[in-house]
Design a protein around this motif. Structure first.
Motif, PDB file in Angstrom:
ATOM      1  N   ALA A  32     159.848  28.528  84.254  1.00  0.00           N
ATOM      2  CA  ALA A  32     159.949  27.958  82.912  1.00  0.00           C
ATOM      3  C   ALA A  32     158.590  27.872  82.232  1.00  0.00           C
ATOM      4  O   ALA A  32     158.495  28.026  81.016  1.00  0.00           O
ATOM      5  CB  ALA A  32     160.591  26.578  82.972  1.00  0.00           C
ATOM      6  N   ASP A  33     157.533  27.632  83.020  1.00  0.00           N
ATOM      7  CA  ASP A  33     156.216  27.511  82.396  1.00  0.00           C
ATOM      8  C   ASP A  33     155.649  28.899  82.115  1.00  0.00           C
ATOM      9  O   ASP A  33     155.742  29.803  82.940  1.00  0.00           O
ATOM     10  CB  ASP A  33     155.268  26.723  83.301  1.00  0.00           C
ATOM     11  CG  ASP A  33     155.040  27.423  84.629  1.00  0.00           C
ATOM     12  OD1 ASP A  33     156.038  27.699  85.330  1.00  0.00           O
ATOM     13  OD2 ASP A  33     153.880  27.738  84.954  1.00  0.00           O
ATOM     14  N   ASP A  85     168.961  28.240  75.131  1.00  0.00           N
ATOM     15  CA  ASP A  85     170.138  27.504  74.676  1.00  0.00           C
ATOM     16  C   ASP A  85     171.359  28.345  75.032  1.00  0.00           C
ATOM     17  O   ASP A  85     171.682  29.326  74.376  1.00  0.00           O
ATOM     18  CB  ASP A  85     170.055  27.278  73.161  1.00  0.00           C
ATOM     19  CG  ASP A  85     171.257  26.491  72.632  1.00  0.00           C
ATOM     20  OD1 ASP A  85     172.260  26.353  73.361  1.00  0.00           O
ATOM     21  OD2 ASP A  85     171.180  26.034  71.478  1.00  0.00           O
ATOM     22  N   TRP A  86     172.024  27.940  76.115  1.00  0.00           N
ATOM     23  CA  TRP A  86     173.140  28.751  76.633  1.00  0.00           C
ATOM     24  C   TRP A  86     174.352  28.730  75.720  1.00  0.00           C
ATOM     25  O   TRP A  86     175.243  29.559  75.858  1.00  0.00           O
ATOM     26  CB  TRP A  86     173.522  28.264  78.037  1.00  0.00           C
ATOM     27  CG  TRP A  86     172.380  28.422  78.989  1.00  0.00           C
ATOM     28  CD1 TRP A  86     171.612  27.433  79.524  1.00  0.00           C
ATOM     29  CD2 TRP A  86     171.836  29.655  79.482  1.00  0.00           C
ATOM     30  NE1 TRP A  86     170.624  27.970  80.316  1.00  0.00           N
ATOM     31  CE2 TRP A  86     170.754  29.323  80.317  1.00  0.00           C
ATOM     32  CE3 TRP A  86     172.163  31.002  79.291  1.00  0.00           C
ATOM     33  CZ2 TRP A  86     169.994  30.295  80.965  1.00  0.00           C
ATOM     34  CZ3 TRP A  86     171.405  31.972  79.938  1.00  0.00           C
ATOM     35  CH2 TRP A  86     170.343  31.619  80.770  1.00  0.00           C
ATOM     36  N   ARG A 124     156.261  26.168  77.668  1.00  0.00           N
ATOM     37  CA  ARG A 124     157.382  26.571  78.524  1.00  0.00           C
ATOM     38  C   ARG A 124     158.492  27.136  77.653  1.00  0.00           C
ATOM     39  O   ARG A 124     158.485  26.977  76.434  1.00  0.00           O
ATOM     40  CB  ARG A 124     157.887  25.393  79.350  1.00  0.00           C
ATOM     41  CG  ARG A 124     158.433  24.239  78.542  1.00  0.00           C
ATOM     42  CD  ARG A 124     158.732  23.040  79.442  1.00  0.00           C
ATOM     43  NE  ARG A 124     159.041  21.870  78.644  1.00  0.00           N
ATOM     44  CZ  ARG A 124     160.260  21.573  78.189  1.00  0.00           C
ATOM     45  NH1 ARG A 124     161.276  22.368  78.481  1.00  0.00           N
ATOM     46  NH2 ARG A 124     160.466  20.507  77.467  1.00  0.00           N
ATOM     47  N   ILE A 125     159.437  27.786  78.298  1.00  0.00           N
ATOM     48  CA  ILE A 125     160.548  28.383  77.565  1.00  0.00           C
ATOM     49  C   ILE A 125     161.844  27.665  77.925  1.00  0.00           C
ATOM     50  O   ILE A 125     161.973  27.048  78.992  1.00  0.00           O
ATOM     51  CB  ILE A 125     160.692  29.883  77.858  1.00  0.00           C
ATOM     52  CG1 ILE A 125     160.916  30.125  79.351  1.00  0.00           C
ATOM     53  CG2 ILE A 125     159.489  30.654  77.339  1.00  0.00           C
ATOM     54  CD1 ILE A 125     161.441  31.505  79.647  1.00  0.00           C
ATOM     55  N   ASP A 126     162.786  27.778  77.027  1.00  0.00           N
ATOM     56  CA  ASP A 126     164.089  27.173  77.240  1.00  0.00           C
ATOM     57  C   ASP A 126     165.153  28.057  76.590  1.00  0.00           C
ATOM     58  O   ASP A 126     164.937  28.567  75.491  1.00  0.00           O
ATOM     59  CB  ASP A 126     164.128  25.770  76.626  1.00  0.00           C
ATOM     60  CG  ASP A 126     165.452  25.080  76.870  1.00  0.00           C
ATOM     61  OD1 ASP A 126     165.802  24.853  78.047  1.00  0.00           O
ATOM     62  OD2 ASP A 126     166.146  24.773  75.882  1.00  0.00           O
ATOM     63  N   ILE A 141     158.394  25.985  73.887  1.00  0.00           N
ATOM     64  CA  ILE A 141     158.059  24.574  73.713  1.00  0.00           C
ATOM     65  C   ILE A 141     156.609  24.370  74.117  1.00  0.00           C
ATOM     66  O   ILE A 141     156.229  24.670  75.260  1.00  0.00           O
ATOM     67  CB  ILE A 141     158.987  23.690  74.560  1.00  0.00           C
ATOM     68  CG1 ILE A 141     160.448  23.954  74.167  1.00  0.00           C
ATOM     69  CG2 ILE A 141     158.632  22.216  74.396  1.00  0.00           C
ATOM     70  CD1 ILE A 141     161.453  23.417  75.157  1.00  0.00           C
ATOM     71  N   ASN A 157     158.553  35.603  82.808  1.00  0.00           N
ATOM     72  CA  ASN A 157     159.393  34.415  82.932  1.00  0.00           C
ATOM     73  C   ASN A 157     160.879  34.693  83.099  1.00  0.00           C
ATOM     74  O   ASN A 157     161.625  33.796  83.493  1.00  0.00           O
ATOM     75  CB  ASN A 157     159.223  33.529  81.687  1.00  0.00           C
ATOM     76  CG  ASN A 157     157.887  32.870  81.625  1.00  0.00           C
ATOM     77  OD1 ASN A 157     156.917  33.473  81.197  1.00  0.00           O
ATOM     78  ND2 ASN A 157     157.811  31.640  82.082  1.00  0.00           N
ATOM     79  N   ARG A 161     163.732  29.414  73.050  1.00  0.00           N
ATOM     80  CA  ARG A 161     162.747  28.535  72.423  1.00  0.00           C
ATOM     81  C   ARG A 161     161.473  28.504  73.244  1.00  0.00           C
ATOM     82  O   ARG A 161     161.519  28.542  74.475  1.00  0.00           O
ATOM     83  CB  ARG A 161     163.275  27.108  72.308  1.00  0.00           C
ATOM     84  CG  ARG A 161     164.415  26.924  71.339  1.00  0.00           C
ATOM     85  CD  ARG A 161     164.660  25.447  71.079  1.00  0.00           C
ATOM     86  NE  ARG A 161     164.790  24.679  72.327  1.00  0.00           N
ATOM     87  CZ  ARG A 161     164.474  23.393  72.432  1.00  0.00           C
ATOM     88  NH1 ARG A 161     164.013  22.729  71.398  1.00  0.00           N
ATOM     89  NH2 ARG A 161     164.648  22.763  73.581  1.00  0.00           N
ATOM     90  N   VAL A 182     166.012  32.585  84.165  1.00  0.00           N
ATOM     91  CA  VAL A 182     164.656  32.053  84.052  1.00  0.00           C
ATOM     92  C   VAL A 182     164.051  31.998  85.446  1.00  0.00           C
ATOM     93  O   VAL A 182     164.483  31.220  86.291  1.00  0.00           O
ATOM     94  CB  VAL A 182     164.660  30.662  83.394  1.00  0.00           C
ATOM     95  CG1 VAL A 182     163.237  30.118  83.312  1.00  0.00           C
ATOM     96  CG2 VAL A 182     165.302  30.716  82.006  1.00  0.00           C
TER      97      VAL A 182
END
Ligand code: SF4
Length: 65
Positions: A37-38, A6-7, A2-4, A62, A23, A60, A34
């Protein structure tokens, strides 16, 4: 996987949305949105590439555990 985002780091250039359209999209100001997320099957390489290309190190990838 998944992605994330960082704001606290994201500068809103929107590069990631171009590289990982599966995504991400962008809002009117150019900040990423987003949409899921997956990371879908087959998009893992694009996700890694988008994270590596982020100039602010804000995106990121993950891995699933
Ligand atoms: S590439 Fe990085 S800094 Fe640019 S919009 Fe995407 S997450 Fe933010």
């Amino acid at each position: 996987m998944r992605i994330d985002v960082d704001w606290t780091r994201c500068d809103g250039h929107g590069l990631c949305a171009l590289l990982l359209a599966e995504n991400l999209t962008t809002d009117a100001a150019g900040f990423p949105v987003v949409t899921r997320a997956d990371v879908p099957p087959g998009a893992e390489r694009d996700a890694r590439r988008a994270a590596a290309a982020c100039p602010a190190l804000a995106l990121r990838v993950i891995a699933d555990t």
